[in-house]
Design a protein around this motif. Structure first.
Motif, PDB file in Angstrom:
ATOM      1  N   GLN A 431       0.979  -1.171  -0.052  1.00 52.06           N
ATOM      2  CA  GLN A 431       0.098  -0.013   0.047  1.00 52.06           C
ATOM      3  C   GLN A 431       0.869   1.203   0.075  1.00 52.06           C
ATOM      4  O   GLN A 431       0.519   2.185  -0.802  1.00 52.06           O
ATOM      5  CB  GLN A 431      -0.807   0.048   1.108  1.00 52.06           C
ATOM      6  CG  GLN A 431      -2.237   0.960   1.001  1.00 52.06           C
ATOM      7  CD  GLN A 431      -3.072   0.379   0.068  1.00 52.06           C
ATOM      8  OE1 GLN A 431      -3.455  -0.689  -0.116  1.00 52.06           O
ATOM      9  NE2 GLN A 431      -3.623   1.446  -0.765  1.00 52.06           N
ATOM     10  N   THR A 432       2.003   1.352   0.658  1.00 45.41           N
ATOM     11  CA  THR A 432       2.728   2.522   0.714  1.00 45.41           C
ATOM     12  C   THR A 432       3.480   2.617  -0.445  1.00 45.41           C
ATOM     13  O   THR A 432       3.509   3.519  -1.261  1.00 45.41           O
ATOM     14  CB  THR A 432       4.150   2.187   1.796  1.00 45.41           C
ATOM     15  OG1 THR A 432       3.604   1.895   3.108  1.00 45.41           O
ATOM     16  CG2 THR A 432       4.958   3.368   2.067  1.00 45.41           C
ATOM     17  N   ILE A 433       3.844   1.454  -1.182  1.00 45.26           N
ATOM     18  CA  ILE A 433       4.689   1.597  -2.458  1.00 45.26           C
ATOM     19  C   ILE A 433       3.508   2.052  -3.744  1.00 45.26           C
ATOM     20  O   ILE A 433       3.840   2.919  -4.429  1.00 45.26           O
ATOM     21  CB  ILE A 433       4.967   0.251  -3.133  1.00 45.26           C
ATOM     22  CG1 ILE A 433       6.300  -0.210  -2.219  1.00 45.26           C
ATOM     23  CG2 ILE A 433       5.355   0.286  -4.426  1.00 45.26           C
ATOM     24  CD1 ILE A 433       6.890  -1.415  -2.470  1.00 45.26           C
ATOM     25  N   PHE A 434       2.212   1.651  -3.440  1.00 48.53           N
ATOM     26  CA  PHE A 434       1.194   2.058  -4.340  1.00 48.53           C
ATOM     27  C   PHE A 434       0.891   3.607  -4.299  1.00 48.53           C
ATOM     28  O   PHE A 434       0.973   4.109  -5.147  1.00 48.53           O
ATOM     29  CB  PHE A 434       0.000   1.410  -4.140  1.00 48.53           C
ATOM     30  CG  PHE A 434      -1.251   1.636  -4.771  1.00 48.53           C
ATOM     31  CD1 PHE A 434      -1.291   1.418  -6.289  1.00 48.53           C
ATOM     32  CD2 PHE A 434      -2.280   2.316  -4.379  1.00 48.53           C
ATOM     33  CE1 PHE A 434      -2.202   2.024  -7.271  1.00 48.53           C
ATOM     34  CE2 PHE A 434      -3.218   2.733  -5.131  1.00 48.53           C
ATOM     35  CZ  PHE A 434      -3.438   2.661  -6.391  1.00 48.53           C
ATOM     36  N   THR A 435       0.836   3.980  -3.169  1.00 45.32           N
ATOM     37  CA  THR A 435       0.550   5.456  -2.698  1.00 45.32           C
ATOM     38  C   THR A 435       1.756   6.255  -3.263  1.00 45.32           C
ATOM     39  O   THR A 435       1.578   7.306  -3.993  1.00 45.32           O
ATOM     40  CB  THR A 435       0.395   5.694  -1.198  1.00 45.32           C
ATOM     41  OG1 THR A 435      -0.686   4.977  -0.764  1.00 45.32           O
ATOM     42  CG2 THR A 435       0.127   7.180  -1.117  1.00 45.32           C
ATOM     43  N   ALA A 436       2.981   5.941  -3.128  1.00 43.70           N
ATOM     44  CA  ALA A 436       4.118   6.726  -3.310  1.00 43.70           C
ATOM     45  C   ALA A 436       4.184   6.696  -4.913  1.00 43.70           C
ATOM     46  O   ALA A 436       4.370   7.720  -5.565  1.00 43.70           O
ATOM     47  CB  ALA A 436       5.490   5.999  -2.967  1.00 43.70           C
ATOM     48  N   THR A 437       3.961   5.540  -5.725  1.00 39.68           N
ATOM     49  CA  THR A 437       3.821   5.568  -7.081  1.00 39.68           C
ATOM     50  C   THR A 437       2.786   6.419  -7.671  1.00 39.68           C
ATOM     51  O   THR A 437       2.888   7.200  -8.899  1.00 39.68           O
ATOM     52  CB  THR A 437       3.569   4.155  -7.659  1.00 39.68           C
ATOM     53  OG1 THR A 437       4.625   3.215  -7.044  1.00 39.68           O
ATOM     54  CG2 THR A 437       3.458   3.844  -9.074  1.00 39.68           C
ATOM     55  N   THR A 438       1.675   6.360  -7.124  1.00 42.00           N
ATOM     56  CA  THR A 438       0.513   7.291  -7.576  1.00 42.00           C
ATOM     57  C   THR A 438       0.987   8.611  -7.283  1.00 42.00           C
ATOM     58  O   THR A 438       0.617   9.444  -8.419  1.00 42.00           O
ATOM     59  CB  THR A 438      -0.939   7.112  -6.438  1.00 42.00           C
ATOM     60  OG1 THR A 438      -1.186   5.744  -6.717  1.00 42.00           O
ATOM     61  CG2 THR A 438      -2.005   8.101  -6.993  1.00 42.00           C
TER      62      THR A 438
END
Length: 549
Positions: A431-438
């Motif tokens: 979830q942290t990686i996804f938010t940063a990528t977004t």
């Protein structure tokens, strides 16, 4: 009901209610597509480069998704807009990857169509600048992507160790580095075309983007396998072996399917008027067969379809009738445009409605800084290696290197892999990686994409597309003439010798292709092909000649 069940049957309730929800969801998607194309046309017509077409599509998705959240739209309707990474990878990505490979095939062999469509990325690029920069393109796409992935992963891991950001295990940091190294410069390329930038700079950005996604997804899957088999204690050498197995296996599958299609179209006798529909259908299906074959074997479908497209454009395409050639070119142009636009809308809507982990702001902030550093390490180190073996008049100038660094936008591939990481990694990490990528995607597409025109003007690379010194000459047989080098030079002498050997091997392949591969896999021979810069099937030409008589 689980997420997978929701994807299969997005609406819950009676069949009538489900059908109504599906109709409303699809209607909204079509309306957003129409709005995106119209808005993109208006923006191009008024030369408003601060909001490129891809950025406009992303914004439309964000706005509609935000309104859906505020208005508390029914879950049954919103479910039709969930960005499913498998849907993207299996249905939307293949046409986006496939269409530019037709141009890549032309450029790699140094002859064929100069252009088919003046408005789309692949077919608007002349072969000469691409082929003269082919070594640099491969360096940026393969070595550069590997460098960017490793640098990003190491910096994110070190940032976690010193408590600058959320700490992730080293392999997961490398997975993040791999997915975030996938560039998507659709916005930049469209502005390059509108403003008429240097053709060699365009060739570098375009060529890197074609190969970059294939390398990035292969690296991500390799790191994911390493993580899942961490207990087995695989060393770095085995990681490289796994990556090479995936890449070479996918390449072989793609080339094999491409050559098979060439032989089928050569000997099946499909290029006659009453079989053109069958001819076009088979031609369109073969690349997707290659993609699904590789995916089914646990390989990379992107790499497979990339090389299938190269082989099919080089050999199979010339076995088609003239009408079929025009149709398949227009068809791939059409579905590529639809897929790209829909992907940005799809992505924007999902960003608005997806749950994000904004608690780790430090991870987002430092990730943005680290990918800038990694992109710089990628571009400037690779440019140094390329310039080391190039003569003075062919070195990549610093302003082009800066433009390359600025062109590293992130897009749908990074988003899809980040969404996949939610399932691949433990709770919280993905979830942290996804938010940063977004956050990185929105920053690069909206801010950097919108300021590309200003950047090009500041670097003074606008309108210099006719620099004759950067385009290499071709012999009468369209083979590449390597530039002469100063053998007495001491700097990079060994690398120059290696480059000469590579160029001799390239010339040998060109001769092999002309004398053996082209006559075997096509209805033409090498000499016929050279006389006509617009290749068509031999039967199609003879039919046209007969009709004219």
């Amino acid at each position: 009901m689980g997420k997978d069940e929701m994807l299969i049957s997005p609406a819950a309730g009676s069949p009538g209610k489900e059908q109504q929800a599906a109709g409303v969801g699809i209607l909204l998607q079509i309306m957003m597509l129409v709005l995106s194309f119209v808005l993109g046309h208006v923006l191009r017509r008024h030369k408003f480069y601060y909001l490129p077409e891809a950025s406009a599509s992303l914004l439309i998705g964000l706005i509609v998704g935000g309104l859906a959240n505020i208005s508390n739209t029914e879950t049954s309707i919103r479910a039709w807009f969930n960005f499913h990474e498998e849907f993207f990878l299996l249905f939307l990505l293949p046409p986006i990857i496939l269409y530019p490979t037709f141009s890549l095939s032309n450029c790699f062999n140094g002859f064929f169509l100069t252009c088919l469509f003046p408005t789309q990325s692949g077919f608007s690029l002349s072969p000469k600048p691409f082929f003269s920069n082919f070594g640099a393109i491969v360096t940026f796409a393969i070595l550069g992507t590997f460098i960017a992935s490793i640098v990003t992963g190491v910096l994110v891991y070190l940032g976690g160790l010193v408590y600058l950001m959320y700490r992730l295990p080293f392999v997961e940091c490398l997975m993040f580095g791999s997915l975030i190294s996938a560039t998507d410069p659709v916005t930049v390329l469209s502005i390059f075309q509108e403003l008429g930038t240097d053709t060699n700079l365009y060739a570098l950005v375009f060529g890197e983007s074609v190969l970059n996604d294939a390398i990035a997804i292969s690296l991500y899957r390799t790191m994911s396998l390493v993580r899942s088999h961490a207990s087995s204690g695989e060393n770095f050498f085995m990681v490289i072996v796994r990556f090479l197995e995936t890449f070479v296996g996918s390449l072989s599958a793609g080339v094999g399917v491409g050559f098979t299609s060439a032989l089928l179209f050569k000997y099946a006798g499909l290029d006659i008027d009453n079989l053109q529909n069958l001819e076009c259908c088979l031609f369109v299906l073969f690349p997707y067969f290659s993609y699904m074959l590789a995916e089914g074997l646990g390989l990379s479908g992107i790499v497979s379809i990339l090389f299938t497209g190269i082989v099919m454009k080089r050999y199979t395409y010339s076995n088609l009738s003239e009408n079929s050639q025009r149709f398949v070119s227009a068809f791939f142009h059409l579905i590529s445009s639809l897929a790209e636009t829909f992907t940005f809308i799809y992505m924007g809507f999902d960003i608005a409605i997806e749950q994000h982990s904004w608690s780790h702001v430090g991870f987002i902030f430092f990730s943005i800084l680290f990918i800038g550093v990694a992109r710089a390490a990628n571009v400037f180190s690779c440019a140094y290696l390329v310039n080391l073996v190039r003569p003075i008049h062919r070195k990549i100038p610093l302003k082009h290197q800066k433009a390359l660094w600025y062109s590293g936008l992130r897009g749908a591939m990074a988003f899809a892999l980040a969404l996949q990481s939610i399932h691949d990694l433990p709770d919280g990490h993905g979830q942290t990686i996804f938010t940063a990528t977004t956050a990185i995607i929105m920053l690069t597409v909206l801010l950097i994409g919108g300021s590309t025109g200003t950047m090009l003007e500041a670097l003074q690379v606008v309108g210099d597309g006719h620099d004759g010194h950067l385009v290499e000459s071709f012999e009468a047989n369209n083979g590449y003439i390597a530039p002469s080098y100063d053998d007495d030079a001491t700097s990079g002498n060994r690398l120059k010798m290696k480059l000469k050997e590579f160029q001799r091997s390239t010339a040998s392949f060109t001769a092999l292709d002309k004398n053996y591969l082209t006559p075997f896999f096509t209805s033409q021979n090498g000499d016929e092909e050279l006389d006509d810069p617009m290749p068509s099937s031999r039967r199609g030409v003879s039919m046209t000649t007969t009709n004219n008589r």
